[in-house]
Design a protein around this motif. Structure first.
Motif, PDB file in Angstrom:
ATOM      1  N   GLY A  42       0.505   3.489  -3.016  1.00  6.90           N
ATOM      2  CA  GLY A  42      -0.638   4.398  -3.077  1.00  6.90           C
ATOM      3  C   GLY A  42      -0.502   5.617  -2.186  1.00  6.90           C
ATOM      4  O   GLY A  42      -1.162   6.632  -2.407  1.00  6.90           O
ATOM      5  N   ARG A  55      -7.855   9.400   2.670  1.00  8.27           N
ATOM      6  CA  ARG A  55      -7.793   9.063   1.241  1.00  8.27           C
ATOM      7  C   ARG A  55      -7.667   7.555   1.052  1.00  8.27           C
ATOM      8  O   ARG A  55      -8.277   6.982   0.147  1.00  8.27           O
ATOM      9  CB  ARG A  55      -6.620   9.770   0.567  1.00  8.27           C
ATOM     10  CG  ARG A  55      -6.695  11.276   0.564  1.00  8.27           C
ATOM     11  CD  ARG A  55      -7.548  11.877  -0.525  1.00  8.27           C
ATOM     12  NE  ARG A  55      -7.079  11.694  -1.866  1.00  8.27           N
ATOM     13  CZ  ARG A  55      -6.175  12.460  -2.473  1.00  8.27           C
ATOM     14  NH1 ARG A  55      -5.630  13.479  -1.835  1.00  8.27           N
ATOM     15  NH2 ARG A  55      -5.820  12.207  -3.704  1.00  8.27           N
ATOM     16  N   LEU A  56      -6.885   6.899   1.898  1.00 11.96           N
ATOM     17  CA  LEU A  56      -6.747   5.454   1.768  1.00 11.96           C
ATOM     18  C   LEU A  56      -7.989   4.711   2.238  1.00 11.96           C
ATOM     19  O   LEU A  56      -8.305   3.645   1.707  1.00 11.96           O
ATOM     20  CB  LEU A  56      -5.489   4.962   2.493  1.00 11.96           C
ATOM     21  CG  LEU A  56      -4.301   4.827   1.541  1.00 11.96           C
ATOM     22  CD1 LEU A  56      -3.818   6.162   1.028  1.00 11.96           C
ATOM     23  CD2 LEU A  56      -3.211   4.021   2.130  1.00 11.96           C
ATOM     24  N   GLU A  57      -8.698   5.275   3.205  1.00 13.86           N
ATOM     25  CA  GLU A  57      -9.932   4.644   3.669  1.00 13.86           C
ATOM     26  C   GLU A  57     -10.944   4.546   2.527  1.00 13.86           C
ATOM     27  O   GLU A  57     -11.633   3.538   2.377  1.00 13.86           O
ATOM     28  CB  GLU A  57     -10.522   5.414   4.845  1.00 13.86           C
ATOM     29  CG  GLU A  57     -11.702   4.705   5.476  1.00 13.86           C
ATOM     30  CD  GLU A  57     -12.170   5.376   6.752  1.00 13.86           C
ATOM     31  OE1 GLU A  57     -12.663   4.659   7.627  1.00 13.86           O
ATOM     32  OE2 GLU A  57     -12.035   6.610   6.857  1.00 13.86           O
ATOM     33  N   VAL A  58     -11.000   5.586   1.700  1.00 14.48           N
ATOM     34  CA  VAL A  58     -11.882   5.576   0.528  1.00 14.48           C
ATOM     35  C   VAL A  58     -11.501   4.433  -0.415  1.00 14.48           C
ATOM     36  O   VAL A  58     -12.345   3.882  -1.117  1.00 14.48           O
ATOM     37  CB  VAL A  58     -11.816   6.945  -0.206  1.00 14.48           C
ATOM     38  CG1 VAL A  58     -12.501   6.906  -1.547  1.00 14.48           C
ATOM     39  CG2 VAL A  58     -12.411   8.035   0.664  1.00 14.48           C
ATOM     40  N   ARG A  59     -10.230   4.059  -0.399  1.00 14.40           N
ATOM     41  CA  ARG A  59      -9.729   2.977  -1.263  1.00 14.40           C
ATOM     42  C   ARG A  59      -9.807   1.614  -0.590  1.00 14.40           C
ATOM     43  O   ARG A  59      -9.272   0.628  -1.098  1.00 14.40           O
ATOM     44  CB  ARG A  59      -8.280   3.252  -1.662  1.00 14.40           C
ATOM     45  CG  ARG A  59      -8.103   4.533  -2.440  1.00 14.40           C
ATOM     46  CD  ARG A  59      -6.646   4.763  -2.725  1.00 14.40           C
ATOM     47  NE  ARG A  59      -6.408   6.084  -3.272  1.00 14.40           N
ATOM     48  CZ  ARG A  59      -5.216   6.573  -3.512  1.00 14.40           C
ATOM     49  NH1 ARG A  59      -4.134   5.850  -3.239  1.00 14.40           N
ATOM     50  NH2 ARG A  59      -5.078   7.778  -4.011  1.00 14.40           N
ATOM     51  N   GLY A  60     -10.412   1.549   0.594  1.00 17.67           N
ATOM     52  CA  GLY A  60     -10.604   0.276   1.264  1.00 17.67           C
ATOM     53  C   GLY A  60      -9.566  -0.097   2.295  1.00 17.67           C
ATOM     54  O   GLY A  60      -9.550  -1.227   2.781  1.00 17.67           O
ATOM     55  N   VAL A  61      -8.683   0.843   2.647  1.00 18.79           N
ATOM     56  CA  VAL A  61      -7.665   0.576   3.673  1.00 18.79           C
ATOM     57  C   VAL A  61      -8.179   1.141   4.996  1.00 18.79           C
ATOM     58  O   VAL A  61      -8.277   2.351   5.165  1.00 18.79           O
ATOM     59  CB  VAL A  61      -6.312   1.234   3.294  1.00 18.79           C
ATOM     60  CG1 VAL A  61      -5.282   1.002   4.384  1.00 18.79           C
ATOM     61  CG2 VAL A  61      -5.823   0.699   1.953  1.00 18.79           C
ATOM     62  N   ASP A  62      -8.552   0.260   5.937  1.00 16.60           N
ATOM     63  CA  ASP A  62      -9.105   0.744   7.202  1.00 16.60           C
ATOM     64  C   ASP A  62      -8.024   1.335   8.099  1.00 16.60           C
ATOM     65  O   ASP A  62      -6.833   1.242   7.810  1.00 16.60           O
ATOM     66  CB  ASP A  62      -9.904  -0.346   7.926  1.00 16.60           C
ATOM     67  CG  ASP A  62      -9.060  -1.502   8.424  1.00 16.60           C
ATOM     68  OD1 ASP A  62      -7.878  -1.309   8.770  1.00 16.60           O
ATOM     69  OD2 ASP A  62      -9.584  -2.625   8.503  1.00 16.60           O
ATOM     70  N   GLN A  87       0.807  -1.221   0.000  1.00 15.34           N
ATOM     71  CA  GLN A  87       0.000   0.000   0.000  1.00 15.34           C
ATOM     72  C   GLN A  87       0.840   1.271   0.000  1.00 15.34           C
ATOM     73  O   GLN A  87       0.315   2.352  -0.253  1.00 15.34           O
ATOM     74  CB  GLN A  87      -0.958   0.018   1.195  1.00 15.34           C
ATOM     75  CG  GLN A  87      -1.950  -1.109   1.205  1.00 15.34           C
ATOM     76  CD  GLN A  87      -1.402  -2.384   1.848  1.00 15.34           C
ATOM     77  OE1 GLN A  87      -0.218  -2.505   2.161  1.00 15.34           O
ATOM     78  NE2 GLN A  87      -2.264  -3.362   2.037  1.00 15.34           N
TER      79      GLN A  87
END
Length: 106
Positions: A54, A71-78, A51
């Motif tokens: 990204g 921004r990463l949460e929007v991409r599925g990274v909790d 990750q």
């Protein structure tokens, strides 16, 4: 003394890359998530979390750690996954002088 910046998880902290921009850094990562740093006999190869690729383009000296996490949460990274990835990335790149993290004055 720890090689990880003590406040790297502070939501107001601002990461900054040194000597390279985030897009080039992301592109320099191999398919196995390794990054070669340095030149000639001074080259070292480091392993990064997948990750990290990204995250690098988001590091612009203005985005805070909270911004990166959002921004990463929007991409599925909790949040817990982001923390692990971010801590590993900081621990790897800070000692090499490629990354610093400081508190925003605003």
């Amino acid at each position: 003394m720890s090689s990880v910046a003590p406040d790297c998880m502070n939501p107001k902290a601002v990461p900054q890359l040194h000597g390279v921009d985030g897009i080039r850094l992301a592109m320099a990562m191999t398919d196995t998530h390794q990054l070669s740093v340095g030149e000639g006999s001074e080259t070292v190869t480091v392993q990064l979390p997948p990750q990290a690729r990204g995250i690098f383009p988001l590091i612009d000296g203005r985005n805070t750690v909270a911004d990166l996490a959002a921004r990463l949460e929007v991409r599925g990274v909790d949040a817990s996954q982001f923390e692990g990835v971010w801590r590993a990335t900081v621990a790897t790149l800070v000692p090499l002088g490629l990354l610093s993290v400081s508190l925003s004055l605003s």
